[in-house]
Design a protein around this motif. Structure first.
Motif, PDB file in Angstrom:
ATOM      1  N   GLN A  51       1.015  -1.214   0.035  1.00 30.57           N
ATOM      2  CA  GLN A  51       0.029  -0.045  -0.047  1.00 30.57           C
ATOM      3  C   GLN A  51       0.885   1.133  -0.018  1.00 30.57           C
ATOM      4  O   GLN A  51       0.448   2.171  -0.695  1.00 30.57           O
ATOM      5  N   ARG A  52       1.918   1.162   0.680  1.00 27.80           N
ATOM      6  CA  ARG A  52       2.746   2.390   0.781  1.00 27.80           C
ATOM      7  C   ARG A  52       3.387   2.491  -0.631  1.00 27.80           C
ATOM      8  O   ARG A  52       3.697   3.708  -0.941  1.00 27.80           O
ATOM      9  N   ILE A  53       4.013   1.540  -1.260  1.00 25.59           N
ATOM     10  CA  ILE A  53       4.555   1.559  -2.677  1.00 25.59           C
ATOM     11  C   ILE A  53       3.695   2.050  -3.741  1.00 25.59           C
ATOM     12  O   ILE A  53       3.986   3.023  -4.617  1.00 25.59           O
ATOM     13  N   ALA A  54       2.355   1.794  -3.245  1.00 25.42           N
ATOM     14  CA  ALA A  54       1.452   2.210  -4.422  1.00 25.42           C
ATOM     15  C   ALA A  54       1.108   3.779  -4.142  1.00 25.42           C
ATOM     16  O   ALA A  54       1.027   4.565  -5.454  1.00 25.42           O
ATOM     17  N   ASP A  55       1.042   4.205  -2.825  1.00 25.19           N
ATOM     18  CA  ASP A  55       0.985   5.714  -2.381  1.00 25.19           C
ATOM     19  C   ASP A  55       2.003   6.489  -3.267  1.00 25.19           C
ATOM     20  O   ASP A  55       2.197   7.412  -3.669  1.00 25.19           O
ATOM     21  N   LEU A  56       3.234   5.780  -3.202  1.00 23.45           N
ATOM     22  CA  LEU A  56       4.553   6.424  -3.412  1.00 23.45           C
ATOM     23  C   LEU A  56       4.554   6.566  -5.203  1.00 23.45           C
ATOM     24  O   LEU A  56       4.872   7.549  -5.552  1.00 23.45           O
ATOM     25  N   PHE A  57       3.961   5.510  -5.734  1.00 26.97           N
ATOM     26  CA  PHE A  57       3.872   5.453  -7.314  1.00 26.97           C
ATOM     27  C   PHE A  57       2.947   6.557  -7.755  1.00 26.97           C
ATOM     28  O   PHE A  57       2.959   7.474  -8.750  1.00 26.97           O
ATOM     29  N   ASP A  58       1.613   6.758  -6.887  1.00 25.08           N
ATOM     30  CA  ASP A  58       1.054   7.765  -7.225  1.00 25.08           C
ATOM     31  C   ASP A  58       1.404   9.250  -7.021  1.00 25.08           C
ATOM     32  O   ASP A  58       1.192  10.055  -7.889  1.00 25.08           O
ATOM     33  N   LEU A  59       2.153   9.205  -5.866  1.00 26.73           N
ATOM     34  CA  LEU A  59       2.969  10.580  -5.679  1.00 26.73           C
ATOM     35  C   LEU A  59       3.897  10.940  -6.920  1.00 26.73           C
ATOM     36  O   LEU A  59       3.710  12.075  -7.301  1.00 26.73           O
ATOM     37  N   VAL A  60       4.442   9.834  -7.237  1.00 24.57           N
ATOM     38  CA  VAL A  60       5.533  10.240  -8.339  1.00 24.57           C
ATOM     39  C   VAL A  60       4.941  10.435  -9.814  1.00 24.57           C
ATOM     40  O   VAL A  60       4.895  11.512 -10.563  1.00 24.57           O
ATOM     41  N   LYS A  61       3.593   9.793 -10.040  1.00 26.35           N
ATOM     42  CA  LYS A  61       2.549  10.051 -11.017  1.00 26.35           C
ATOM     43  C   LYS A  61       2.192  11.590 -10.945  1.00 26.35           C
ATOM     44  O   LYS A  61       2.132  12.241 -12.182  1.00 26.35           O
ATOM     45  N   THR A  62       1.600  12.012  -9.889  1.00 21.94           N
ATOM     46  CA  THR A  62       1.427  13.429  -9.694  1.00 21.94           C
ATOM     47  C   THR A  62       2.177  14.435  -9.816  1.00 21.94           C
ATOM     48  O   THR A  62       2.053  15.511 -10.488  1.00 21.94           O
ATOM     49  N   LEU A  63       3.379  13.933  -9.243  1.00 20.90           N
ATOM     50  CA  LEU A  63       4.598  15.085  -9.383  1.00 20.90           C
ATOM     51  C   LEU A  63       4.970  15.263 -10.917  1.00 20.90           C
ATOM     52  O   LEU A  63       5.307  16.347 -11.252  1.00 20.90           O
ATOM     53  N   PHE A  64       5.256  14.137 -11.778  1.00 19.70           N
ATOM     54  CA  PHE A  64       5.615  14.266 -13.084  1.00 19.70           C
ATOM     55  C   PHE A  64       4.284  14.489 -13.982  1.00 19.70           C
ATOM     56  O   PHE A  64       4.608  14.512 -15.177  1.00 19.70           O
ATOM     57  N   GLN A  65       3.284  14.588 -13.472  1.00 18.95           N
ATOM     58  CA  GLN A  65       1.806  14.756 -14.068  1.00 18.95           C
ATOM     59  C   GLN A  65       1.819  13.836 -15.332  1.00 18.95           C
ATOM     60  O   GLN A  65       1.671  14.436 -16.551  1.00 18.95           O
TER      61      GLN A  65
END
Length: 66
Positions: A51-65
């Motif tokens: 779950q934490r890794i999925a949250d990290l990927f979502d954060l990276v996705k939103t960071l790079f849009q």
């Protein structure tokens, strides 16, 4: 920062509980249940980390849009 520390404490608590249960079950001659308890604890921890890794990927996705 507190979320990471809480995660570490949760994982440590699960590890301590699983190890105690494993020792109690092994000493009472129930090795199969001890193994299943260990596997269940491992699965719970892996789900928490996933779950934490999925949250990290979502954060990276939103960071790079993307």
């Amino acid at each position: 920062m507190t979320m990471e520390i809480d995660l570490v404490f949760k994982i440590a608590a699960i590890g301590i509980i699983v190890s105690i249960l494993n020792q109690v079950l092994s000493r009472s001659g129930r090795e199969e249940q001890a193994t299943m308890t260990t596997i269940a604890g491992l699965i719970v921890v892996l789900m928490m980390i996933a779950q934490r890794i999925a949250d990290l990927f979502d954060l990276v996705k939103t960071l790079f849009q993307f």
